[in-house]
Design a protein around this motif. Structure first.
Motif, PDB file in Angstrom:
ATOM      1  N   LEU A 111       7.544  19.308 -12.560  1.00 31.71           N
ATOM      2  CA  LEU A 111       7.233  18.247 -11.601  1.00 31.71           C
ATOM      3  C   LEU A 111       8.507  17.531 -11.146  1.00 31.71           C
ATOM      4  O   LEU A 111       8.624  17.133  -9.991  1.00 31.71           O
ATOM      5  CB  LEU A 111       6.261  17.254 -12.232  1.00 31.71           C
ATOM      6  CG  LEU A 111       5.593  16.236 -11.306  1.00 31.71           C
ATOM      7  CD1 LEU A 111       4.956  16.914 -10.110  1.00 31.71           C
ATOM      8  CD2 LEU A 111       4.554  15.443 -12.082  1.00 31.71           C
ATOM      9  N   LEU A 114      10.038  19.689  -8.555  1.00 28.19           N
ATOM     10  CA  LEU A 114       9.234  19.603  -7.342  1.00 28.19           C
ATOM     11  C   LEU A 114       9.520  18.307  -6.592  1.00 28.19           C
ATOM     12  O   LEU A 114       9.625  18.301  -5.360  1.00 28.19           O
ATOM     13  CB  LEU A 114       7.752  19.687  -7.708  1.00 28.19           C
ATOM     14  CG  LEU A 114       6.756  20.086  -6.618  1.00 28.19           C
ATOM     15  CD1 LEU A 114       7.120  21.426  -6.019  1.00 28.19           C
ATOM     16  CD2 LEU A 114       5.347  20.120  -7.195  1.00 28.19           C
ATOM     17  N   SER A 115       9.658  17.208  -7.320  1.00 32.59           N
ATOM     18  CA  SER A 115       9.896  15.904  -6.688  1.00 32.59           C
ATOM     19  C   SER A 115      11.254  15.848  -5.999  1.00 32.59           C
ATOM     20  O   SER A 115      11.473  15.027  -5.101  1.00 32.59           O
ATOM     21  CB  SER A 115       9.791  14.784  -7.720  1.00 32.59           C
ATOM     22  OG  SER A 115      10.889  14.805  -8.614  1.00 32.59           O
ATOM     23  N   PHE A 122      12.215  25.545  -9.185  1.00 32.03           N
ATOM     24  CA  PHE A 122      10.840  25.424  -9.652  1.00 32.03           C
ATOM     25  C   PHE A 122      10.256  26.803  -9.961  1.00 32.03           C
ATOM     26  O   PHE A 122       9.683  27.030 -11.032  1.00 32.03           O
ATOM     27  CB  PHE A 122      10.002  24.712  -8.584  1.00 32.03           C
ATOM     28  CG  PHE A 122       8.534  24.598  -8.887  1.00 32.03           C
ATOM     29  CD1 PHE A 122       8.048  23.534  -9.629  1.00 32.03           C
ATOM     30  CD2 PHE A 122       7.632  25.540  -8.411  1.00 32.03           C
ATOM     31  CE1 PHE A 122       6.687  23.412  -9.914  1.00 32.03           C
ATOM     32  CE2 PHE A 122       6.269  25.429  -8.676  1.00 32.03           C
ATOM     33  CZ  PHE A 122       5.804  24.358  -9.427  1.00 32.03           C
ATOM     34  N   HIS A 142      -0.978  21.761 -13.573  1.00 33.69           N
ATOM     35  CA  HIS A 142      -0.916  20.550 -12.741  1.00 33.69           C
ATOM     36  C   HIS A 142       0.216  20.618 -11.713  1.00 33.69           C
ATOM     37  O   HIS A 142      -0.035  20.467 -10.505  1.00 33.69           O
ATOM     38  CB  HIS A 142      -0.781  19.314 -13.636  1.00 33.69           C
ATOM     39  CG  HIS A 142      -0.898  18.020 -12.899  1.00 33.69           C
ATOM     40  ND1 HIS A 142       0.187  17.410 -12.293  1.00 33.69           N
ATOM     41  CD2 HIS A 142      -1.963  17.223 -12.650  1.00 33.69           C
ATOM     42  CE1 HIS A 142      -0.201  16.290 -11.721  1.00 33.69           C
ATOM     43  NE2 HIS A 142      -1.501  16.157 -11.911  1.00 33.69           N
ATOM     44  N   PRO A 143       1.485  20.855 -12.105  1.00 30.80           N
ATOM     45  CA  PRO A 143       2.542  20.953 -11.087  1.00 30.80           C
ATOM     46  C   PRO A 143       2.395  22.174 -10.181  1.00 30.80           C
ATOM     47  O   PRO A 143       2.789  22.125  -9.010  1.00 30.80           O
ATOM     48  CB  PRO A 143       3.833  21.021 -11.908  1.00 30.80           C
ATOM     49  CG  PRO A 143       3.413  21.428 -13.274  1.00 30.80           C
ATOM     50  CD  PRO A 143       2.032  20.885 -13.469  1.00 30.80           C
ATOM     51  N   LEU A 146       0.016  21.172  -7.554  1.00 37.32           N
ATOM     52  CA  LEU A 146       0.685  20.209  -6.674  1.00 37.32           C
ATOM     53  C   LEU A 146       1.569  20.930  -5.658  1.00 37.32           C
ATOM     54  O   LEU A 146       1.585  20.579  -4.473  1.00 37.32           O
ATOM     55  CB  LEU A 146       1.534  19.240  -7.497  1.00 37.32           C
ATOM     56  CG  LEU A 146       0.869  17.970  -8.010  1.00 37.32           C
ATOM     57  CD1 LEU A 146       1.876  17.125  -8.768  1.00 37.32           C
ATOM     58  CD2 LEU A 146       0.278  17.162  -6.870  1.00 37.32           C
ATOM     59  N   GLU A 147       2.306  21.927  -6.137  1.00 40.42           N
ATOM     60  CA  GLU A 147       3.187  22.677  -5.228  1.00 40.42           C
ATOM     61  C   GLU A 147       2.378  23.397  -4.161  1.00 40.42           C
ATOM     62  O   GLU A 147       2.754  23.426  -2.979  1.00 40.42           O
ATOM     63  CB  GLU A 147       4.011  23.677  -6.054  1.00 40.42           C
ATOM     64  CG  GLU A 147       5.190  24.255  -5.292  1.00 40.42           C
ATOM     65  CD  GLU A 147       4.954  25.654  -4.777  1.00 40.42           C
ATOM     66  OE1 GLU A 147       5.798  26.158  -4.013  1.00 40.42           O
ATOM     67  OE2 GLU A 147       3.919  26.239  -5.141  1.00 40.42           O
ATOM     68  N   TYR A 170       3.887  11.748 -16.066  1.00 37.91           N
ATOM     69  CA  TYR A 170       3.778  12.530 -14.822  1.00 37.91           C
ATOM     70  C   TYR A 170       3.706  11.625 -13.598  1.00 37.91           C
ATOM     71  O   TYR A 170       4.121  12.002 -12.502  1.00 37.91           O
ATOM     72  CB  TYR A 170       2.533  13.420 -14.866  1.00 37.91           C
ATOM     73  CG  TYR A 170       2.703  14.720 -15.621  1.00 37.91           C
ATOM     74  CD1 TYR A 170       2.450  15.948 -15.019  1.00 37.91           C
ATOM     75  CD2 TYR A 170       3.102  14.733 -16.955  1.00 37.91           C
ATOM     76  CE1 TYR A 170       2.586  17.142 -15.710  1.00 37.91           C
ATOM     77  CE2 TYR A 170       3.244  15.908 -17.659  1.00 37.91           C
ATOM     78  CZ  TYR A 170       2.997  17.116 -17.034  1.00 37.91           C
ATOM     79  OH  TYR A 170       3.143  18.293 -17.721  1.00 37.91           O
ATOM     80  N   ILE A 174       5.143  11.898  -9.578  1.00 36.23           N
ATOM     81  CA  ILE A 174       4.160  11.931  -8.490  1.00 36.23           C
ATOM     82  C   ILE A 174       4.433  10.801  -7.506  1.00 36.23           C
ATOM     83  O   ILE A 174       4.316  10.975  -6.287  1.00 36.23           O
ATOM     84  CB  ILE A 174       2.728  11.847  -9.049  1.00 36.23           C
ATOM     85  CG1 ILE A 174       2.380  13.127  -9.810  1.00 36.23           C
ATOM     86  CG2 ILE A 174       1.711  11.634  -7.909  1.00 36.23           C
ATOM     87  CD1 ILE A 174       1.007  13.136 -10.419  1.00 36.23           C
TER      88      ILE A 174
END
Length: 263
Positions: A111, A114-115, A122, A142-143, A146-147, A170, A174
């Motif tokens: 994550l 990703l952020s 990633f 979860h990540p 999200l991606e 997390y 986010i």
């Protein structure tokens, strides 16, 4: 520092960090002492010997708390350093007892990447994860979801994912993602509209209270009319661009004469 003192400090760190209201500054002090002690005792790079398993496990547990502490203190470089050190324990020391935090922290690291829009990193990190965990572990899924949502532009799913986080840490990353998304939506809105009702802007930007909307409007230099309850956007079209027509014409004629001479 003797091993008994290292264990005492590690226990004090664990108790403080896992308390109902941890003193993060105090945890930071414990971590600073423990990092020096572990390096001096060479537990971060010890060979995997049966009588050393307890010491390696102790070092790993300290680093895991350090990674979580870094997120709570919003120190991303520190988090990345702790995760880089933990990779050795997760990948190279198979004799260590399994850590219950391993995949939660690996998911947190995904994550983090990703952020920061580090998409290639990633996907590289995904390739190192056990396939079974990759497809079935909620902390890893979860990540990944999200991606997928980001690639599809399904920002509402990114927002709703806040209620499904594997751990509270997390939420930090986010929120960074949401800041990026909000600025992207705001840039598009500024080009598509001259103004928007504040309530509509709040819905678009996933804000739940007026104070957050007004603060965001101030950051974007929007003009807010409190009577109309509208935000007016600055438009590039409103700017007058001075074009030096005479200079351009003269320059063009000069080039044309030079071309005639060449021919």
């Amino acid at each position: 520092m003797a091993i008994s003192e290292v264990k005492r400090l590690a226990q004090a760190l664990s108790q403080e960090y896992n308390s109902a209201n941890p003193d993060l500054a105090k945890c930071g002090q414990f971590l600073s002492q423990l990092k020096i002690a572990l390096i001096e005792l060479s537990y971060l790079t010890h060979e995997e010997r049966p009588n050393n398993i307890e010491e390696l496990t102790l070092a790993r547990d300290v680093l895991e708390i350090g990674a979580q502490w870094s997120v709570r203190t919003k120190d991303i470089p520190s988090f990345e350093r702790y995760m880089a050190q933990l990779q050795t324990y997760y990948n190279d020391h198979s004799a260590l007892p399994a850590s219950p935090l391993k995949y939660t922290l690996i998911g947190l690291n995904l994550l983090c990447l990703l952020s920061q829009n580090r998409i290639s990193d990633f996907h590289t990190a995904l390739e190192t994860i056990d396939p079974e965990q990759l497809h079935n572990n909620p902390a890893i899924q979860h990540p990944i979801k999200l991606e997928q949502s980001l690639m599809e532009g399904s920002y509402n799913r990114v927002w709703s994912s806040r209620s499904e986080v594997p751990s509270q840490e997390y939420l930090f990353f986010i929120d960074i993602l949401m800041d990026t998304i909000r600025n992207e939506i705001a840039s598009c809105s500024e080009k598509a509209y001259t103004s928007l009702p504040l309530s509509d802007a709040g819905t678009l930007l996933f804000f739940t209270n007026m104070e957050d909307i007004l603060n965001f409007a101030k950051e974007r230099n929007w003009k807010v009319n409190p009577v109309e309850q509208k935000a007016y956007f600055h438009s590039d079209a409103d700017e007058k661009i001075n074009i030096p027509a005479d200079q351009i014409i003269k320059q063009t004629m000069f080039y044309a004469r030079d071309m005639d001479r060449i021919v």
